[in-house]
Scaffold this active site. Structure first.
Site, PDB file in Angstrom:
ATOM      1  N   HIS A  86      39.340  47.208  24.948  1.00 23.54           N
ATOM      2  CA  HIS A  86      38.694  48.215  24.656  1.00 23.54           C
ATOM      3  C   HIS A  86      37.887  47.938  23.935  1.00 23.54           C
ATOM      4  CE1 HIS A  86      38.723  52.489  23.815  1.00 23.54           C
ATOM      5  NE2 HIS A  86      38.381  52.024  22.714  1.00 23.54           N
ATOM      6  N   CYS A 109      35.191  52.395  29.040  1.00 21.74           N
ATOM      7  CA  CYS A 109      34.716  52.394  27.263  1.00 21.74           C
ATOM      8  C   CYS A 109      34.077  51.279  27.380  1.00 21.74           C
ATOM      9  CB  CYS A 109      35.647  52.079  26.157  1.00 21.74           C
ATOM     10  SG  CYS A 109      37.145  50.815  26.769  1.00 21.74           S
TER      11      CYS A 109
END
Length: 603
Positions: A32, A100
């Site tokens: 992430h 993301c």
């Protein structure tokens, strides 16, 4: 500003230890990422989200990567970020296709001209390439979604310190505690100190101000409290409203305004000079006097008294050319030049975007594509150069691509490098440029207006001069009707954008434009209007779509123009009102449009 990439492991180490067993391939983390600059962390989960750097629920990043420096102004960055919200919605989140890391990659390319490390962006495909990855995809997505789309925790009052590049808490920097400057317009400023009064009056030297002297024991004063507040809100940035309670004011205030002997008393100022003084709690008198003050400070333009509803309701959405050509045939025209990896990558991007939409079309390496475009000026002959420009034309319909090319320059301001190089080259060829190249260039120029980030560059030198020259050369080309029609589309985009900026000065709550928001240079407006009037005077007697587009562009260009400027001198010398008056509209609406534009040119 320094831009950093925060890299987190959503698996908390499980991927490294168990991926070989479950997937048959080794992966180090379930990545992430977020981008951090100026103490704020930007990431994608429940839409585009922000928080103080290092304060997300993901905890401490496993790695912090320095991406580079950006000199882009914050208002430009935020405007681009706002445009990305169309692509990065909460509903569109997909752990494998639209996540993301795609957001961080797109945003980084805009900020620093390069994407994030490839081993991060390629991880989803690495997993899906394994048999078990495909089988476990629904379970992995279901397990990760509550983590990736968790709401941002409420921030503590103290800013959280961002992490340094070694993953430890930084001892310097952090989310800045910004104290916004007190808003002095649009609301009443209640003050008691003389220095505050002088500061507020000083801020109004380019507009107007009014002081309301009251006292806590004055019953009639209460009758005008609400009307005074309403007028402050209605006046916006045009006037500074001040209220002083004499029971609590410094003695120096009484000395400074010794003529005030009763409450309520009102004193007005026009560009720093005292104008009127009156007493009495009459809301109607207050409103009338404030309106007179605003009129004196901002005299209305004579065009504003003309009724031009037909012109005003014409659509001001940019005209764009979005048709995707047969990509394989287009690339084949370039021969060996078309085998460049940048071409293959951008064609794949266009194809994915056309078939699946922007949300499932990750950005390609845009700096590589930009370099190819600049080189194509020399590697492709003029009769084939239109192919590379056509690839750019199509990709500019994507807001992410348009944002990148709009701000592709060194420093906080400047001319978009690749677009400027291409347009300057075509403009240098002039009317001798091959017809396909001229037509494609006009379509490309129209598509530039789809991004609000491009418009300040397009209306400012040197790009504005190049744009107007390309436009006027095509407008006066009688041999190619398609060129003229495309040039009129560009004329509408330019005049509409110019009109929107100009009208900010005449809106109900007029506010100063941003430094980057400027109208076309007077000489360029004159050149454009002269070409439009030439079109209107040479078209046949029958009202055509060409005439209508030229007429609308003329109306937008002259509406509320400087009455002492070169543009008005031109339309008077060329008898523009007489030229427009000879046009015979087909429909009732066409005739109204002719009448309205003529009325503007008669002033």
């Amino acid at each position: 500003m320094e831009v950093q990439l925060y890299v987190y492991d959503l698996s908390k180490g499980l991927a490294r230890s168990m991926s070989q067993q479950f997937l048959g391939t080794q992966i180090d983390a379930v990545y992430h990422t977020s981008l951090v600059f100026d103490g704020i962390e930007y990431f994608y989960g429940q839409g585009i989200q922000t928080c103080a750097a290092g304060s997300t629920h993901h905890g401490k990043p496993m790695e912090v990567i320095r991406m580079g420096e950006t000199a882009l102004p914050m208002e430009i960055i935020l405007e681009y970020l706002e445009s990305l919200k169309e692509v990065y919605t909460a509903e569109a989140y997909d752990l494998f296709l639209h996540n993301c890391n795609n957001f961080s990659n797109d945003f980084a390319m805009f900020l620093v001209g390069k994407g994030i490390p490839e081993h991060i962006t390629s991880l989803p495909q690495t997993v899906l390439n394994t048999p078990f990855g495909q089988m476990l995809r629904p379970q992995i997505d279901a397990a990760m979604r509550p983590i990736t789309q968790a709401p941002v925790a409420q921030q503590a009052s103290a800013p959280t310190r961002p992490y340094g590049t070694n993953g430890t808490a930084s001892q310097t920097g952090g989310a800045p505690q910004l104290t916004p400057e007190a808003k002095i317009t649009g609301a009443v400023n209640n003050v008691t100190a003389l220095r505050d009064i002088e500061r507020l009056l000083q801020s109004a030297t380019d507009r107007c101000a009014i002081i309301f002297f009251t006292s806590s024991t004055c019953a009639p004063c209460k009758l005008v409290y609400q009307p005074y507040d309403d007028l402050a809100a209605e006046s916006g940035d045009k006037c500074v409203f001040i209220k002083i309670d004499l029971n609590y004011a410094e003695k120096a205030v009484g000395v400074r305004f010794s003529s005030v002997r009763a409450t309520p008393t009102f004193v007005t100022f026009l560009r720093g000079q005292q104008r009127d003084v009156w007493s009495g709690a009459d809301p109607n008198q207050l409103r009338n006097n404030v309106e007179l003050l605003l009129t004196a400070a901002f005299p209305p333009h004579p065009h504003l008294s003309r009724n031009v509803p037909t012109l005003i309701r014409q659509s001001q959405r940019p005209i764009s050319f979005t048709k995707v050509p047969p990509l394989e045939k287009l690339v084949a025209k370039m021969g060996d030049v078309g085998k460049d990896p940048a071409v293959s990558a951008i064609v794949s991007f266009i194809d994915a975007r056309q078939r699946f939409g922007a949300m499932e079309a990750p950005l390609t390496n845009l700096p590589q594509f930009a370099e190819f475009l600049r080189k194509s000026i020399t590697t492709l002959p003029p009769d084939l150069l239109f192919v590379s420009l056509d690839l750019l034309r199509v990709t500019l319909t994507d807001i992410r691509v348009a944002g990148f090319f709009a701000e592709e320059h060194a420093g906080a301001t400047g001319t978009p490098a690749t677009v400027a190089a291409l347009l300057n080259h075509v403009n240098g060829l002039g009317a001798s440029a091959p017809y396909p190249l001229r037509l494609t260039t006009l379509h490309l120029c129209c598509n530039l207006f789809n991004s609000s980030l491009f418009i300040p560059h397009l209306l400012s030198p040197p790009l504005s001069s190049t744009l107007v020259q390309i436009l006027t050369t095509a407008l006066l080309d009688e041999k190619h009707p398609a060129l003229r029609a495309s040039a009129l589309s560009l004329a509408m985009n330019i005049s509409s954008s110019n009109h929107k900026i100009r009208m900010k000065k005449h809106s109900a709550n007029a506010s100063p434009s941003l430094p980057s928001e400027v109208e076309l240079d007077d000489s360029e407006q004159v050149e454009l209007l002269a070409s439009l009037l030439e079109i209107l005077s040479t078209e046949g007697a029958e009202f055509s779509e060409t005439q209508k587009m030229a007429l609308i562009s003329t109306g937008w260009l002259v509406y509320c123009a400087d009455m002492d400027g070169e543009l008005r001198d031109l339309w008077k010398v060329m008898d523009a009102a007489g030229t427009v008056g000879k046009i015979q509209g087909k429909t009732g609406e066409d005739r109204l449009l002719v009448r309205e534009v003529k009325s503007l040119l008669e002033i």
